[in-house]
Design an enzyme around this catalytic site. Structure first.
Site, short mmCIF file in Angstrom:
data_model
loop_
_atom_site.label_atom_id
_atom_site.label_comp_id
_atom_site.label_asym_id
_atom_site.label_seq_id
_atom_site.Cartn_x
_atom_site.Cartn_y
_atom_site.Cartn_z
N HIS A 176 0.87 -1.24 0.04
CA HIS A 176 0.03 0.00 0.00
C HIS A 176 0.74 1.18 0.01
O HIS A 176 1.67 1.44 0.94
CB HIS A 176 -0.89 0.08 1.38
CG HIS A 176 -1.64 1.29 1.24
ND1 HIS A 176 -2.71 1.45 0.29
CD2 HIS A 176 -1.69 2.15 2.18
CE1 HIS A 176 -3.35 2.79 0.76
NE2 HIS A 176 -2.64 3.02 1.80
N ASP A 215 0.69 5.02 -0.22
CA ASP A 215 0.05 6.30 -0.29
C ASP A 215 0.62 7.41 -1.30
O ASP A 215 1.73 7.77 -1.30
CB ASP A 215 0.01 7.17 1.11
CG ASP A 215 -0.87 6.44 2.04
OD1 ASP A 215 -1.83 5.92 1.74
OD2 ASP A 215 -0.34 6.17 3.29
N ASP A 265 -7.48 1.18 2.57
CA ASP A 265 -7.20 2.41 3.72
C ASP A 265 -7.96 3.45 3.08
O ASP A 265 -7.20 4.29 2.62
CB ASP A 265 -5.78 2.78 3.78
CG ASP A 265 -5.27 3.64 4.91
OD1 ASP A 265 -6.10 3.97 5.72
OD2 ASP A 265 -4.31 4.36 4.49
N HIS A 318 -6.81 9.09 -0.91
CA HIS A 318 -7.49 9.22 0.44
C HIS A 318 -6.59 9.82 1.46
O HIS A 318 -6.82 9.90 2.62
CB HIS A 318 -7.56 7.88 0.92
CG HIS A 318 -6.52 6.84 0.91
ND1 HIS A 318 -6.42 5.92 0.07
CD2 HIS A 318 -5.68 6.74 1.65
CE1 HIS A 318 -5.35 5.16 0.60
NE2 HIS A 318 -4.97 5.70 1.72
#
Length: 1013
Positions: free
Chosen positions: A265, A267, A377, A581
């Site tokens: 993951h 970001d 997430d 996000h």
């Protein structure tokens, strides 16, 4: 037998720490290092390789925050180390760039390049080696790009930090390059280390009463006995033999099954800027590919089309290797979206375009049609998402973040999620409660222990690999997979694809439970408000894109004008990226939000140019002014999606009366009474004579709260904020103004270090009161709300979401209700009881709350409050500091239809045209709205119309087409033909259909070919 368990466990821990791990490398040889350093911004390898490198000695202190240094590593591996395919040893480079802790992705990172510019793998504290070919001549010649990213997270103390912006980060050097050696690894010792890690972890997860726990302890103790701490390399094989029997015992047939999927993951921005994310992707994907080369069993899921496009544009060599691994079935595109977006805040069409852009990229570049939406997430999930997922041609949904709920635990891990329109999507929450697992015993035990659906299901998914800042899976994680494939006391583990997991889970859960409505995250509620400028820019971009596509498509059909495909695609991709996000919610460092605001200024100029250029095609040269109405309903006499001459509003000129202690604004539809404090003490719907303001209360009330969440500053609003509040009723000045069309009051207030100027405007023939707020905000750790106490007995409040709205309670009967003390709305909220309602619309706000109370007179007051601004200090210590404009409107006597229309009106500002424009399409049902009108993504020239039912009721409608039509087909969001709903029919110039509540429908209208097409 005496209980010496803790003594034995302590002995094992010390043996691993002091004897086993130090023996991993039999011998090390220092290498020569040169440096070219202190670059303000990254430069490509082709530039770096041509530089002069000055020699350095270790330890070497380097790395201003956010700077880059290149290291040239050269040397010769001893001849005796190179033994071809000898499995007993492995030659590696071991590099310590100055790691300050063992968490990858939040500190210094590196990427190793060969002299030809191809990448090898990343370097981080949990993967600090670079392999050396065993069959080469032993020459070492590598370049390492070192990224001196500061550790902004630190120990998560939430203290303000200057490190989030280059201009404030300072010039201090952050890191010390401490090691750069050629090293000879003892493979047997490494394998023994993995054996011990797996068994020790499993032992500590088992109950003390478990026989299995004690037998593992005995085996580990025997291992320590037979491995000589002075001759670990020579005795490691004996240690493995001591553990082999206990590792060979299989799992119980009824054990929970875990499908392990490699993941990283990353970001797309957070505690680092976007430019650094691009390099994080290159580092992570290089390591992933290297692991695939070494281990054919390894599978890796990548969820962001944007991140892969960055590789295509900036690292083509990595991208080509990714394509090879996709073809081989090891690198698996998932998710189908451009980024992993926030799933509350993006508008309806933007949420759809996440799938349009993402799935098109995966299809065009890899030939892969992703079947699973993958958003581990993000900060909650609107009730519209199931329909959007299904409409994109996607079958399943995976997320994890809902496990962070502060108050309530979701009752299921595998279930059907039902959206506001009734669409259901098969959904899974990994019970291991992480999207960055290590395949540790703790991960696996948690998955089995917390899985809520054991009765009907036996399998869950575990995404494994270091995440957030990237890093991804490691060889140690794959070693753990092999050891836990079938191990007594542990769930079984297999590496597989998300698709295979979902197929297996769906096959065994033939009647899954159902969760209906939004998935509200009981955390991170402040993300609806933080970084207002980022949110306002997003909202404006969404609506300007609507206009640009509408007018450009209309011009293309009506006049043959060229449709700006490339410009619109580029703009959409940037808008979608900025809905990531940790960007749109306002939870990134200052650098990120500064860049977003600059991007939005540039996008505004580009979109205004596209809109003006499209409308210029309709200039009739008569000098008259026309109204361009991009709204999906008639406005001031101009039909939806058209331009025409404005019809004057009905009603006389509004009036303004002034006395010493009040001002009265009246336009024959609504009467507004404002007292000497600038508060609205009466708001009367003149059609019914009903006053919307509760007796003894006042609206337009600014309320300032202390806002000190326990943690996660920019993210969270904790419920204790409600206990400390001040009503800001002090007035600096009130000024009245009036012209033939409008009456207004300008109210100025000061509090703390901030200043607010409000303009209340009432126009002729318009029942809506506009409240424009100009706020110079300088409060820290405060939240500003605007309150309207309404004399309405509302059990629920309606709030707009994508393609519809949701009803939320105004009470706190249950713990689920109580946890929803701060909520997300798009363009409007509607507070009503049967027969009377009030609509509050906005152009850039998302957070609100609504609660009902009982007055002394026995009546009830429903207070709706819009959250305007916050002042968190982490990760951006000056979040929201400065000037803001926030416009709202309040309409009394409003039903949901009026609320919807006010929401569109306040977000689609009036725009002039130079000539009339006939609409391409018309709908005959007021609740069936055109959300998007554009030309097809495949550049065929087909017209694509996306409609939805907006009011929550079944609607039979007809869409009239005002251009030559060859055919009309129903499509998914990706504009691929699908089966038409029952009852849909078309006859060349019209399409008739029935929509269920909140249903969306995408139509592809093939135009009749013309000679020049």
């Amino acid at each position: 037998m005496h209980d010496n368990r803790l003594i034995t466990e302590g002995r094992i821990d010390r043996f691993v720490r002091d004897s086993l791990i130090p023996a991993l490398y039999i011998q090390t040889v220092p290498l020569a290092i040169g440096v070219w350093d202190d670059l303000d911004e990254p430069l490509p390898f082709t530039h770096a390789v041509a530089q002069d490198y000055r020699p350095i000695e270790l330890p070497y202190t380097w790395g201003r925050a956010w700077s880059t240094s290149w290291f040239h590593v050269t040397g010769q591996v001893p001849k005796g180390w190179l033994r071809g395919d000898d499995a007993a040893t492995r030659v590696e480079l071991v590099i310590d760039l100055g790691f300050t802790h063992d968490r990858p992705g939040f500190q210094v990172e590196g990427l190793a390049f060969r002299p030809d510019g191809t990448t090898v793998k990343s370097i981080n504290p949990r993967s600090s080696y670079v392999p050396v070919p065993q069959n080469g001549d032993g020459t070492v010649d590598l370049y390492i790009e070192g990224a001196a990213n500061p550790d902004i997270a630190g120990d998560w103390t939430w203290k303000p930090t200057p490190l989030g912006e280059k201009s404030t980060a300072g010039d201090g050097l952050l890191y010390v390059l401490g090691q750069c050696d050629a090293a000879l690894m003892d493979v047997t010792v490494w394998e023994l280390t993995q054996d011990v890690w797996t068994l020790d972890g499993l032992m500590k997860q088992l109950p003390v009463e478990s026989p299995r726990r004690h037998r593992i302890l005995g085996a580990l103790e025997r291992m320590v006995d037979v491995v000589d701490p002075d001759e670990v390399s020579a005795t490691a094989a004996a240690g493995r033999e001591a553990l082999a029997p206990i590792l060979a015992l299989p799992a119980s047939p009824s054990s929970h099954s875990v499908v392990a999927v490699g993941h990283a993951h990353i970001d797309s921005a957070w505690l680092w800027p976007i430019r650094e994310t691009i390099r994080k992707c290159a580092r992570t994907f290089s390591s992933v590919i290297a692991l695939m080369d070494a281990d054919p069993e390894f599978r890796f899921a990548c969820s962001s089309a944007q991140q892969l496009k960055w590789m295509k544009d900036g690292y083509p060599e990595i991208f080509e290797r990714i394509k090879e691994k996709v073809a081989a079935g090891q690198f698996i595109p998932v998710g189908g979206m451009w980024v992993e977006p926030d799933m509350n805040l993006p508008g309806a069409e933007a949420m759809a375009r996440q799938f349009v852009a993402g799935k098109r990229f995966f299809l065009e570049e890899f030939g892969v049609d992703t079947r699973e939406a993958w958003v581990p997430d993000t900060f909650g999930y609107s009730g519209a998402i199931p329909q959007i997922i299904k409409a994109s041609g996607t079958d399943w949904f995976l997320t994890q973040k809902i496990s962070w709920n502060q108050t309530n635990t979701m009752p299921h891990h595998t279930f059907l999620w039902e959206g506001i329109d009734g669409t259901r999507v098969f959904t899974h929450f990994p019970p291991a409660d992480t999207y960055a697992g290590e395949v540790s015993a703790a991960d696996l035990a948690r998955a089995e222990r917390t899985f809520h659906d054991h009765r009907d299901g036996s399998v869950s998914l575990l995404p494994f690999g270091f995440g957030d800042g990237g890093g991804g899976p490691t060889r140690e994680m794959m070693a753990a997979v092999r050891r836990t494939r079938s191990l007594e006391g542990s769930p079984t583990v297999e590496v597989d694809t998300p698709e295979r997991f979902f197929e297996r889970a769906a096959a065994e859960m033939t009647e899954p439970p159902v969760w209906s409505g939004e998935l509200y995250l009981e955390l991170h509620r402040g993300s609806y408000t933080t970084q207002h400028r980022t949110k306002q820019g997003n909202r404006r971009n969404e609506h300007w894109l609507r206009e640009a596509e509408l007018w450009a498509a209309t011009a293309a059909v009506r006049t043959g004008a060229e449709y700006p495909y490339d410009d619109l695609e580029r703009i959409w991709q940037l808008v979608l990226l900025q809905q990531f996000h940790d960007i749109l919610p306002g939870t990134s460092i200052a650098w990120v939000h500064r860049e977003v605001e600059q991007n939005n200024r540039e996008l505004a100029a580009q979109l205004q140019t596209l809109i003006a250029s499209a409308l210029a095609n309709f200039d009739v040269g008569d000098g008259a002014e026309y109204l361009a109405n991009a709204a999906p309903f008639a406005r001031d006499g101009v039909a939806a999606l058209s331009a025409g001459r404005r019809t004057l509003r009905e009603g006389g000129a509004p009036t303004l009366e002034q006395t010493a202690d009040r001002h009265v604004l009246d336009n024959g539809l609504v009467r507004v009474v404002v007292d000497a404090d600038g508060l609205i003490v009466s708001l009367v719907d003149l059609a019914t004579g009903r006053d919307a303001i509760a007796p003894g209360a006042a609206g337009n009330l600014l309320q300032l709260h202390r806002d000190l969440p326990n943690q996660w500053d920019a993210w969270d609003v904790d419920d204790h904020y409600q206990r400390v509040v001040s009503d800001e009723t002090g007035v600096d000045a009130i000024t009245a103004a009036q012209d033939a069309d409008t009456v207004s009051l300008t109210i100025e207030r000061s509090f703390g270090r901030s200043h607010v100027t409000q303009v209340l405007r009432l126009r002729a023939g318009n029942p809506t009161l506009h409240i424009d707020n100009d706020i110079d905000w300088h409060e820290r750790r405060k939240m500003l709300k605007l309150a309207f106490p309404l004399d309405i007995h509302a059990d629920r409040v309606a709030a707009e979401t994508q393609f519809g709205h949701v009803q939320r309670p105004t009470h706190s009967n249950t713990s689920w209700d109580a946890a929803r003390f701060e909520l997300c709305a798009h363009r409007w909220v509607h507070v009503a009881e049967p027969g009377f309602g009030v609509a509050i619309a906005n152009e850039s706000s998302y957070g609100y709350d609504a609660l009902r109370s009982t007055r002394a007179d026995g009546g009830t007051t429903t207070t709706a409050r819009v959250s305007l601004l916050r002042g968190p200090t982490f990760p951006d210590p000056v979040a929201d500091e400065g000037r803001h404009t926030i416009d709202l409107s309040v309409r009394v006597g409003a039903d949901v239809r009026a609320a919807i229309r006010d929401g569109y009106r306040i977000n689609l500002a009036e725009r002039s045209a130079l000539g009339p424009v006939a609409p391409l399409v018309r709908t005959d049902h007021p609740a069936v709205l055109v959300e998007s009108l554009k030309l097809a993504e495949d550049r065929s020239g087909d017209v694509v119309v996306r409609l939805y039912e907006s009011e929550g009721a079944r609607a039979a409608a007809e869409l009239t087409l005002d251009f030559d039509v060859d055919d009309v087909v129903v499509t998914d969001l990706i504009e691929r033909e699908i089966a038409a709903p029952a009852g849909l029919a078309h006859d060349g110039r019209s399409v008739r259909f029935t929509l269920r509540p909140f249903q969306l429908l995408t139509l592809r209208i093939r135009r009749t070919p013309s000679p020049d097409r």
